[in-house]
Scaffold this motif. Structure first.
Motif, mmCIF file in Angstrom:
data_model
loop_
_atom_site.group_PDB
_atom_site.id
_atom_site.type_symbol
_atom_site.label_atom_id
_atom_site.label_comp_id
_atom_site.label_asym_id
_atom_site.label_seq_id
_atom_site.Cartn_x
_atom_site.Cartn_y
_atom_site.Cartn_z
ATOM 1 N N VAL A 1 26.028 34.367 -66.831
ATOM 2 C CA VAL A 1 25.529 34.032 -65.490
ATOM 3 C C VAL A 1 25.006 35.286 -64.796
ATOM 4 O O VAL A 1 23.918 35.288 -64.212
ATOM 5 C CB VAL A 1 26.646 33.366 -64.647
ATOM 6 C CG1 VAL A 1 26.228 33.237 -63.190
ATOM 7 C CG2 VAL A 1 26.991 31.992 -65.221
ATOM 8 N N THR A 2 25.758 36.371 -64.883
ATOM 9 C CA THR A 2 25.357 37.621 -64.226
ATOM 10 C C THR A 2 24.019 38.118 -64.752
ATOM 11 O O THR A 2 23.137 38.514 -63.982
ATOM 12 C CB THR A 2 26.418 38.717 -64.474
ATOM 13 O OG1 THR A 2 27.695 38.160 -64.213
ATOM 14 C CG2 THR A 2 26.194 39.917 -63.583
ATOM 15 N N LEU B 1 21.642 36.393 -66.307
ATOM 16 C CA LEU B 1 20.523 35.502 -66.010
ATOM 17 C C LEU B 1 20.180 35.484 -64.524
ATOM 18 O O LEU B 1 19.037 35.224 -64.153
ATOM 19 C CB LEU B 1 20.817 34.095 -66.533
ATOM 20 C CG LEU B 1 20.715 33.997 -68.058
ATOM 21 C CD1 LEU B 1 21.209 32.654 -68.553
ATOM 22 C CD2 LEU B 1 19.280 34.237 -68.532
ATOM 23 N N ALA B 2 21.175 35.793 -63.683
ATOM 24 C CA ALA B 2 20.897 35.832 -62.243
ATOM 25 C C ALA B 2 19.855 36.905 -61.933
ATOM 26 O O ALA B 2 19.075 36.782 -60.997
ATOM 27 C CB ALA B 2 22.190 36.106 -61.476
ATOM 28 N N LYS B 3 19.842 37.957 -62.756
ATOM 29 C CA LYS B 3 18.890 39.054 -62.531
ATOM 30 C C LYS B 3 17.560 38.818 -63.245
ATOM 31 O O LYS B 3 16.598 39.547 -63.016
ATOM 32 C CB LYS B 3 19.496 40.371 -63.042
ATOM 33 C CG LYS B 3 20.655 40.868 -62.199
ATOM 34 C CD LYS B 3 21.167 42.196 -62.754
ATOM 35 C CE LYS B 3 22.654 42.357 -62.507
ATOM 36 N NZ LYS B 3 23.329 43.063 -63.605
ATOM 37 N N LYS C 1 15.162 26.146 -67.592
ATOM 38 C CA LYS C 1 16.083 25.594 -66.588
ATOM 39 C C LYS C 1 17.168 24.752 -67.252
ATOM 40 O O LYS C 1 18.327 24.775 -66.845
ATOM 41 C CB LYS C 1 15.308 24.740 -65.577
ATOM 42 C CG LYS C 1 14.461 25.570 -64.624
ATOM 43 C CD LYS C 1 13.762 24.678 -63.607
ATOM 44 C CE LYS C 1 12.973 25.514 -62.602
ATOM 45 N NZ LYS C 1 12.035 24.668 -61.831
ATOM 46 N N ARG D 1 19.732 27.133 -68.695
ATOM 47 C CA ARG D 1 20.549 27.754 -67.645
ATOM 48 C C ARG D 1 21.570 26.757 -67.112
ATOM 49 O O ARG D 1 22.709 27.112 -66.815
ATOM 50 C CB ARG D 1 19.651 28.269 -66.511
ATOM 51 C CG ARG D 1 18.888 29.525 -66.927
ATOM 52 C CD ARG D 1 17.908 30.000 -65.873
ATOM 53 N NE ARG D 1 17.148 31.122 -66.403
ATOM 54 C CZ ARG D 1 16.958 32.274 -65.756
ATOM 55 N NH1 ARG D 1 17.431 32.443 -64.541
ATOM 56 N NH2 ARG D 1 16.272 33.243 -66.321
ATOM 57 N N ARG E 1 25.758 26.660 -66.486
ATOM 58 C CA ARG E 1 26.336 26.274 -65.197
ATOM 59 C C ARG E 1 27.350 25.143 -65.356
ATOM 60 O O ARG E 1 28.301 25.041 -64.600
ATOM 61 C CB ARG E 1 25.210 25.828 -64.261
ATOM 62 C CG ARG E 1 25.268 26.445 -62.885
ATOM 63 C CD ARG E 1 23.960 26.237 -62.139
ATOM 64 N NE ARG E 1 22.989 27.262 -62.465
ATOM 65 C CZ ARG E 1 21.695 27.029 -62.709
ATOM 66 N NH1 ARG E 1 21.214 25.806 -62.668
ATOM 67 N NH2 ARG E 1 20.887 28.024 -62.985
ATOM 68 N N LYS F 1 30.750 34.142 -67.541
ATOM 69 C CA LYS F 1 30.506 34.959 -66.348
ATOM 70 C C LYS F 1 29.431 35.992 -66.636
ATOM 71 O O LYS F 1 28.546 36.241 -65.826
ATOM 72 C CB LYS F 1 31.799 35.672 -65.927
ATOM 73 C CG LYS F 1 32.549 34.954 -64.820
ATOM 74 C CD LYS F 1 33.529 35.919 -64.171
ATOM 75 C CE LYS F 1 34.925 35.341 -64.187
ATOM 76 N NZ LYS F 1 35.954 36.319 -63.857
#
Ligand SMILES: [Zn+2]
Ligand SMILES: [Zn+2]
Length: 400
Positions: free
Chosen positions: A317-318, A320-322, A295, A298, A302, A314
């Motif tokens: 983020v994309t 890690l979002a998955k 966390k 991540r 952010r 970007k």
């Protein structure tokens, strides 16, 4: 060009024996030849004006490059017919260790060859992407020294103190492909006279200004987002340490702990927090995982101020979002591969299977050829006692 070659043929020069050895890949002989000072001149040239260092850089002979540099070879020799520097040779051949070695020894990244290209541009032309990224996100000592002077009338004092602080910060910022927070915090802790932690506020201001500068990147027409993120990331780690320090100071206000003792406690506390594990369940499986660290990493992405504009952030983020916490890839995987200039497709293709020759430290994830295996369980390895001690609180639970 042909005319020049003809002229050279008419008056043949005797070239040094070293070029024969290097051309025939007689690496050990070449090494010993240089070591026993048999070179006519450390920067002697072959009939194209190429120096032994340039030759060895292209061939990827790291030990020979180190030896030549230690004996005073000119990293920025400009004798080569086509204007190639040692850095260009290493970068074109994508010999990343040598690219880093040359940069550590003040290789000029702005120097251009006869067709007006820099080393990064030449490397980019032949798709040596790792080299391009290492060169473009390299932090020179001069670029840090810039912050030891005032650059506007609003500045009452420079952002960064001269001397030891710059030296130690430079050492911290270069020379690793592993961005594990434990490894970096360990380096901060081990800095001479605790100079990095003692100057944390100044370093944060410097890294912030430098990160913005890298994003604006006035010398080129597009932002240097790898460098910008890298500087932001180190700033984020210093902010974490500083935040924990002020919390600790408040807690220990009434005690008579010295500032040295507080520092010791601080590093202990932060490292323990980072290696701490929580039980999670993923795909019906329950296991322990470093949830805090995941966390924490991540959050560093952010908090990047240019995360909306930066293609690099970007993409992070994309991805890690998955990826669920505890799944693949981890935030550290993503950060490491981004900052080392790997393309994402390569990164996902690289399988983790197969025998690992070089062990990875269970605390800081450094790949360490000299890592020591835990004598109790023989299942994990550590860089040294420092890393083993940090991990002990968790490791003893596992054993129990
Ligand atoms: Zn063990
Ligand atoms: Zn370690």
């Amino acid at each position: 060009m042909a005319r020049i070659n003809c002229l050279k043929m008419e008056t043949p020069k005797k070239v040094d024996e070293i070029f024969v050895l290097l051309k025939e890949s007689r690496v050990e002989e070449a090494f010993n030849y240089i070591k026993s000072d048999k070179l006519t001149k450390i920067d002697c040239v072959d009939d194209h004006g190429t120096t032994p260092l340039q030759y060895a850089a292209f061939r990827g002979h790291e030990d020979i490059c180190r030896l030549l540099i230690s004996k005073g070879a000119d990293v920025n020799a400009k004798t080569q017919d086509q204007g190639y520097s040692a850095l260009m040779f290493a970068a074109i051949a994508n010999k990343v260790n040598i690219v880093s070695l040359l940069l550590d020894n003040n290789a000029d990244t702005e120097y251009t060859n006869v067709i007006g290209r820099t080393a990064a541009q030449m490397a980019s032309f032949v798709n040596s992407n790792e080299s391009v990224n290492i060169i473009n996100s390299y932090i020179s000592k001069e670029s840090l020294e810039y912050y030891t002077e005032c650059h506007s009338i609003d500045e009452k004092e420079p952002k960064l103190p001269r001397g030891e602080c710059v030296d130690e910060l430079h050492k911290l910022l270069i020379n690793s492909s592993n961005y594990s927070p434990c490894r970096i915090i360990k380096c901060i802790k081990l800095s001479k006279n605790n100079t990095l932690m003692n100057n944390a506020e100044k370093i944060i201001r410097t890294l912030n200004a430098f990160s913005i500068k890298a994003w604006k990147n006035d010398s080129q027409d597009c932002p240097n987002d790898i460098l910008s993120f890298k500087l932001h990331y180190y700033k984020y780690l210093f902010e974490y340490l500083l935040g924990q320090k002020s919390r600790l100071n408040k807690k220990l206000e009434s005690s008579d702990a010295s500032s040295d003792e507080i520092s010791q406690k601080l590093f202990e506390l932060c490292l323990k927090q980072l290696v701490s594990e929580e039980e999670i369940s993923l795909d019906g499986e329950k296991f322990k995982h470093r949830v805090f660290e995941e966390k924490f990493l991540r959050e560093s992405i952010r908090q990047h101020p240019y995360k909306e504009q930066s293609a690099l952030t970007k993409q992070m983020v994309t991805i890690l979002a998955k990826a669920p916490i505890g799944g693949y890839p981890s935030a550290l995987h993503v950060i490491n591969s981004c900052l080392n200039g790997q393309r994402f497709n390569e990164f996902f293709d690289s399988s983790e299977k197969g025998e690992k020759k070089i062990l990875e430290c269970a605390t800081c994830y450094s790949k360490n050829a000299n890592a020591k295996i835990c004598t109790h369980c023989k299942k994990v390895a550590y860089c040294d006692q420092f890393c083993q001690k940090v991990h002990w609180s968790i490791h003893k639970e596992i054993k129990a």
